[in-house]
Write a protein that holds these residues in place. Structure first.
Motif, PDB file in Angstrom:
ATOM      1  N   VAL A 182       0.807  -1.217   0.000  1.00 21.08           N
ATOM      2  CA  VAL A 182       0.000   0.000   0.000  1.00 21.08           C
ATOM      3  C   VAL A 182       0.842   1.269   0.000  1.00 21.08           C
ATOM      4  CG1 VAL A 182      -1.947  -1.136   1.135  1.00 21.08           C
ATOM      5  CG2 VAL A 182      -0.223   0.024   2.529  1.00 21.08           C
ATOM      6  N   SER A 183       2.162   1.146   0.042  1.00 22.23           N
ATOM      7  CA  SER A 183       3.006   2.335   0.199  1.00 22.23           C
ATOM      8  C   SER A 183       2.978   3.251  -1.024  1.00 22.23           C
ATOM      9  CB  SER A 183       4.449   1.921   0.510  1.00 22.23           C
ATOM     10  OG  SER A 183       5.007   1.201  -0.572  1.00 22.23           O
ATOM     11  N   ALA A 184       2.629   2.720  -2.204  1.00 19.56           N
ATOM     12  CA  ALA A 184       2.603   3.544  -3.411  1.00 19.56           C
ATOM     13  C   ALA A 184       1.215   4.118  -3.692  1.00 19.56           C
ATOM     14  CB  ALA A 184       3.063   2.708  -4.613  1.00 19.56           C
ATOM     15  N   LEU A 185       0.280   3.933  -2.760  1.00 17.18           N
ATOM     16  CA  LEU A 185      -1.105   4.335  -2.991  1.00 17.18           C
ATOM     17  C   LEU A 185      -1.488   5.538  -2.134  1.00 17.18           C
ATOM     18  CD1 LEU A 185      -2.730   0.772  -2.903  1.00 17.18           C
ATOM     19  CD2 LEU A 185      -1.871   2.015  -4.901  1.00 17.18           C
ATOM     20  N   ASP A 186      -2.507   6.275  -2.570  1.00 14.66           N
ATOM     21  CA  ASP A 186      -3.054   7.355  -1.760  1.00 14.66           C
ATOM     22  C   ASP A 186      -3.617   6.798  -0.464  1.00 14.66           C
ATOM     23  OD1 ASP A 186      -2.433   9.127  -3.752  1.00 14.66           O
ATOM     24  OD2 ASP A 186      -4.433   9.093  -4.658  1.00 14.66           O
ATOM     25  N   VAL A 187      -3.664   7.642   0.566  1.00 13.43           N
ATOM     26  CA  VAL A 187      -4.070   7.185   1.899  1.00 13.43           C
ATOM     27  C   VAL A 187      -5.462   6.558   1.891  1.00 13.43           C
ATOM     28  CG1 VAL A 187      -4.587   7.931   4.249  1.00 13.43           C
ATOM     29  CG2 VAL A 187      -2.584   8.857   3.063  1.00 13.43           C
ATOM     30  N   SER A 188      -6.406   7.190   1.198  1.00 16.06           N
ATOM     31  CA  SER A 188      -7.776   6.661   1.181  1.00 16.06           C
ATOM     32  C   SER A 188      -7.833   5.300   0.502  1.00 16.06           C
ATOM     33  CB  SER A 188      -8.714   7.641   0.472  1.00 16.06           C
ATOM     34  OG  SER A 188      -8.294   7.849  -0.875  1.00 16.06           O
ATOM     35  N   ILE A 189      -7.013   5.115  -0.523  1.00 17.33           N
ATOM     36  CA  ILE A 189      -6.970   3.838  -1.233  1.00 17.33           C
ATOM     37  C   ILE A 189      -6.245   2.789  -0.394  1.00 17.33           C
ATOM     38  CG2 ILE A 189      -6.305   2.695  -3.377  1.00 17.33           C
ATOM     39  CD1 ILE A 189      -8.456   4.839  -3.646  1.00 17.33           C
ATOM     40  N   GLN A 190      -5.244   3.227   0.358  1.00 12.96           N
ATOM     41  CA  GLN A 190      -4.537   2.304   1.246  1.00 12.96           C
ATOM     42  C   GLN A 190      -5.510   1.591   2.175  1.00 12.96           C
ATOM     43  OE1 GLN A 190      -1.370   4.132   3.458  1.00 12.96           O
ATOM     44  NE2 GLN A 190      -0.347   4.949   1.642  1.00 12.96           N
ATOM     45  N   ALA A 191      -6.433   2.356   2.760  1.00 14.13           N
ATOM     46  CA  ALA A 191      -7.391   1.768   3.702  1.00 14.13           C
ATOM     47  C   ALA A 191      -8.243   0.704   3.016  1.00 14.13           C
ATOM     48  CB  ALA A 191      -8.278   2.862   4.288  1.00 14.13           C
ATOM     49  N   GLN A 192      -8.631   0.949   1.774  1.00 16.36           N
ATOM     50  CA  GLN A 192      -9.444  -0.030   1.044  1.00 16.36           C
ATOM     51  C   GLN A 192      -8.669  -1.327   0.811  1.00 16.36           C
ATOM     52  OE1 GLN A 192     -10.973   1.725  -2.566  1.00 16.36           O
ATOM     53  NE2 GLN A 192     -11.566   3.627  -1.524  1.00 16.36           N
ATOM     54  N   ILE A 193      -7.403  -1.208   0.437  1.00 19.79           N
ATOM     55  CA  ILE A 193      -6.595  -2.394   0.160  1.00 19.79           C
ATOM     56  C   ILE A 193      -6.304  -3.166   1.450  1.00 19.79           C
ATOM     57  CG2 ILE A 193      -4.383  -3.215  -0.724  1.00 19.79           C
ATOM     58  CD1 ILE A 193      -6.336  -2.226  -2.861  1.00 19.79           C
ATOM     59  N   VAL A 194      -6.023  -2.450   2.525  1.00 19.46           N
ATOM     60  CA  VAL A 194      -5.779  -3.112   3.808  1.00 19.46           C
ATOM     61  C   VAL A 194      -7.027  -3.852   4.270  1.00 19.46           C
ATOM     62  CG1 VAL A 194      -5.314  -2.709   6.266  1.00 19.46           C
ATOM     63  CG2 VAL A 194      -3.929  -1.561   4.526  1.00 19.46           C
ATOM     64  N   ASN A 195      -8.192  -3.223   4.126  1.00 20.30           N
ATOM     65  CA  ASN A 195      -9.444  -3.889   4.496  1.00 20.30           C
ATOM     66  C   ASN A 195      -9.694  -5.117   3.627  1.00 20.30           C
ATOM     67  OD1 ASN A 195     -10.156  -2.171   6.613  1.00 20.30           O
ATOM     68  ND2 ASN A 195     -11.179  -0.726   5.250  1.00 20.30           N
ATOM     69  N   LEU A 196      -9.345  -5.021   2.346  1.00 24.45           N
ATOM     70  CA  LEU A 196      -9.492  -6.176   1.458  1.00 24.45           C
ATOM     71  C   LEU A 196      -8.602  -7.323   1.917  1.00 24.45           C
ATOM     72  CD1 LEU A 196     -10.439  -7.577  -1.137  1.00 24.45           C
ATOM     73  CD2 LEU A 196      -8.605  -6.379  -2.367  1.00 24.45           C
TER      74      LEU A 196
END
Length: 328
Positions: A182-196
């Protein structure tokens, strides 16, 4: 006792540097005698500064980088000694999610071709079965089936990382190395990927080695944490133990470096100064001593063993019982 899914013993990865036909050169000990275990369905966070050896360690578990020494066992089978043919078959049990979701996807292949590639390589299913499997994978990661006909450049960064996750899941692995996904992603998108990833962990009982810098993400997603410095484990334990009662100064410094919402918390923060020492010529004794505010002369002479301080809490610091690092 249930057998661990992953067993790592004294793993080492060394790289020769500056070697010529006239000069033996030097050796970088990127990973040095690292040992740990992971259970089925467990998520373990691997943290440390850039250059600490996290990615090298993660990739060496899969033999994307060949270990110099030590042992890696998956489901009780020795990975480090596998023949190329056996290793190819074992790939279905161990996969990786890369940091850069664009560079890791072949721009000349459609998403459907990318996701079915591993299925074809492992002779899984017919062409129709693979097509159905691709559609199911896309649905699993939150993308429409029509995405199979498109190419990586047509997607956003977060969508591309979902494709990368789907590719890792395509052969139904038991173990995944998530290399700073998730380090290359925007913060809001990071949360989505972590939740996934959290949802997939529960749904598929995946074991994940999650490599990352964001300690809040590690705290949310992981069961246990391994703290790495110059290729060596400084501390390991459960999330609760590491975050509420750190025993190594380096761990405490990493925690103190994270942004704090409560301005009254941790007023006696430990701030790291200077850069990581050269891995070609690391400090004698404790390799962290040159940046440690609690270092004493004996720290230069003694290599601290990784000692047990609790049921699942291990620390490599000869002063761990003398100094109080519990956050205020």
């Amino acid at each position: 006792m249930t057998q661990p899914l992953i067993e790592v013993r004294d793993l080492e990865v060394h790289f020769p540097v500056g070697r010529t036909m006239f000069n033996a050169g030097a050796t970088v000990r990127a990973v040095h005698r690292v040992s740990f275990e992971m259970g089925r369905g467990e998520v373990v966070g691997l943290v440390g500064e850039s250059g600490s050896g996290k990615t090298t360690l993660g990739r060496s578990l899969l033999r994307l980088i060949e270990p110099t020494g030590g042992s890696v066992r998956l489901n009780g089978k020795e990975v480090t000694g596998m023949s190329p043919a056996d290793l190819r078959r074992a790939r279905s049990d161990m996969q990786i999610i890369f940091q850069d979701p664009f560079a890791s996807l072949n721009p000349r292949m459609s998403v459907g071709e990318i996701l079915s590639e591993a299925l074809h390589l492992h002779s899984i299913g017919s062409r129709a079965d693979r097509r159905d499997r691709v559609a199911a994978l896309l649905e699993t990661v939150g993308l429409p089936p029509q995405a199979a006909e498109r190419y990586p450049h047509e997607f956003s960064g977060g969508q591309r990382q979902r494709i990368g996750i789907a590719r890792a899941l395509s052969v139904e692995p038991a173990f995944i190395v998530a290399d700073e996904p998730v380090s290359a992603l925007d913060v809001s998108i990071q949360a989505q990927i972590v939740n996934l990833l959290a949802e997939l962990r529960e749904k598929m009982k995946l074991s994940i080695l999650f490599i990352g810098h964001d300690l809040s993400v590690i705290e949310y997603l992981c069961d246990r944490v391994i703290v790495l410095y110059l290729g060596k484990v400084m501390e390991s334990g459960t999330v609760a133990e590491i975050y509420q009662r750190p025993r190594h100064p380096y761990t405490r410094a990493l925690l103190d470096a994270a942004p704090q919402v409560d301005a009254n918390r941790r007023t006696d923060r430990i701030m790291l100064t200077g850069d990581l020492p050269s891995p070609v010529s690391p400090p004698s004794g404790c390799i962290f001593r040159t940046r440690c505010p609690f270092a004493q002369p004996e720290c230069a002479a003694t290599v601290p063993p990784l000692e047990t301080k609790g049921a699942d809490h291990r620390v490599a610091c000869i002063r761990a019982d003398e100094i109080d690092l519990v956050p205020g």
